[in-house]
Design an enzyme around this catalytic site. Structure first.
Site, PDB file in Angstrom:
ATOM      1  N   LYS A   9       0.866  -1.196   0.000  1.00  0.00           N
ATOM      2  CA  LYS A   9       0.000   0.000   0.000  1.00  0.00           C
ATOM      3  C   LYS A   9       0.890   1.230   0.000  1.00  0.00           C
ATOM      4  O   LYS A   9       2.012   1.196   0.513  1.00  0.00           O
ATOM      5  CB  LYS A   9      -0.942   0.019   1.212  1.00  0.00           C
ATOM      6  CG  LYS A   9      -0.318   0.230   2.602  1.00  0.00           C
ATOM      7  CD  LYS A   9      -0.248   1.674   3.078  1.00  0.00           C
ATOM      8  CE  LYS A   9       0.685   1.746   4.290  1.00  0.00           C
ATOM      9  NZ  LYS A   9       1.123   2.988   4.763  1.00  0.00           N
ATOM     10  N   ILE A  99       5.243   0.979   3.510  1.00  0.00           N
ATOM     11  CA  ILE A  99       4.357   0.506   2.443  1.00  0.00           C
ATOM     12  C   ILE A  99       3.523  -0.684   2.911  1.00  0.00           C
ATOM     13  O   ILE A  99       3.019  -1.472   2.100  1.00  0.00           O
ATOM     14  CB  ILE A  99       5.122   0.194   1.140  1.00  0.00           C
ATOM     15  CG1 ILE A  99       6.319  -0.736   1.403  1.00  0.00           C
ATOM     16  CG2 ILE A  99       5.595   1.485   0.496  1.00  0.00           C
ATOM     17  CD1 ILE A  99       7.020  -1.168   0.121  1.00  0.00           C
ATOM     18  N   ASP A 136      -3.094  -0.205   9.933  1.00  0.00           N
ATOM     19  CA  ASP A 136      -3.198  -0.312   8.470  1.00  0.00           C
ATOM     20  C   ASP A 136      -3.806  -1.639   8.018  1.00  0.00           C
ATOM     21  O   ASP A 136      -4.057  -1.825   6.824  1.00  0.00           O
ATOM     22  CB  ASP A 136      -1.811  -0.192   7.824  1.00  0.00           C
ATOM     23  CG  ASP A 136      -1.299   1.233   7.801  1.00  0.00           C
ATOM     24  OD1 ASP A 136      -2.104   2.164   8.019  1.00  0.00           O
ATOM     25  OD2 ASP A 136      -0.096   1.410   7.558  1.00  0.00           O
TER      26      ASP A 136
END
Ligand code: C5P
Length: 276
Positions: A9, A99, A136
């Site tokens: 991500k 990420i 997340d």
């Protein structure tokens, strides 16, 4: 055998709005996903097993600390399903790099186990598992471009930018998310604007960039390297760093930038990818 992709991500924008009493921060963020990432493989087995493979396997501390095994344990306690499984994590994304690697792996583990046991992926208990594993992980479980609020778990789907060429660049500095949030200056610089996804991204910022640069000054060089080649639409740090990304109009432009940067910085991690 279940093969479940764990896409990386990026945060097209990440606005930090307030410090909360529970130690977390209220954020507004634009989550987007790549077509590349780690891969989780799950199969029924005679005993529980966890294997690591891939270029970044050596950087993980071991099965105990790994979010994949935590996700599997939480899933099996929640759904009371204790048949042994063998899980393999093929690790391609650098660790602690902004990420969402660990979060993506945990989410893919939840999705893969849900498929193995025919549990719908929108089952509320699966979301609760994700929410308990990290800020997340719900976004990674959802896996689609979204506006995230709260600590990142309140998600609204957004369309746009699918197919956009992207280049990721990481200088090899692992950065602790908690440490970066701790040095945020406490100034609320406002929420995410309205408009198209590209307009909202361009009008936005990553409020963790300045704090992350105090911990890993090399982030400046990473941003400059991306700005120096071609004409990217957007250059920004992702999450709490140190990975930065650039979005391009054309694949050739991205590929040319990647070639030039690899020649200059052969030791940096560089990934050509596409927004999902
Ligand atoms: O939720 P997660 O475990 O991934 O977060 C790691 C750390 O990052 C938290 O312990 C917290 O210090 C910080 N964090 C935060 N606000 C958020 C997300 C993470 O302060 N919205």
């Amino acid at each position: 055998m279940i093969v479940e992709p764990a896409p990386a991500k990026i945060n097209l924008a990440l606005h930090v709005r307030a410090r909360r009493v529970d130690g977390y921060h209220e954020i507004e963020t634009l989550f987007a996903f790549l077509r590349d990432g780690d891969i989780i493989t799950i199969e029924a087995s005679v005993k529980d097993q966890f294997q690591l493979s891939g270029p970044y396997a050596p950087d993980l501390f071991g099965p105990v600390e790994n979010l994949v095994t935590q996700a599997a344990d939480r899933f099996r306690d929640t759904f009371n399903l204790h048949q042994p499984v063998s899980i393999t994590l093929d690790k391609h994304l650098p660790v602690a790099s902004g990420i969402g690697g660990g979060s993506a792996d945990a989410a893919a583990t939840l999705r893969g186990l849900a498929r193995l046991y025919d549990i719908p992926v929108d089952d509320r208990r699966l979301f609760d598992c994700a929410d308990a594993l990290g800020s997340d992980v719900p976004a990674c479980l959802f896996g689609k471009t979204a506006l995230g609020r709260g600590r990142g778990e309140r998600l609204d789907r957004i369309d746009g930018l699918a197919g956009t060429p992207v280049l990721l660049l990481n200088p090899g500095a692992a950065v602790s998310t908690a440490a970066v949030f701790r040095v945020w200056d406490g100034v609320d610089r406002g929420g995410i604007a309205d408009g198209s996804l590209l307009d909202r991204s361009l009008a936005g910022r990553n409020d963790l960039e300045a704090p992350a640069r105090t911990i890993a000054p090399v982030i400046d060089e990473v941003l400059h390297a991306l700005e120096a080649h071609g004409d990217p639409m957007l250059v920004r740090m992702s999450g709490s760093g140190a990975t930065c990304f650039a979005l391009y109009r054309r694949e050739e432009e991205r590929n040319a930038a990647a070639r030039a940067i690899r020649a200059d910085r052969p030791l940096w991690w560089c990934l050509e990818s596409t927004l999902a």
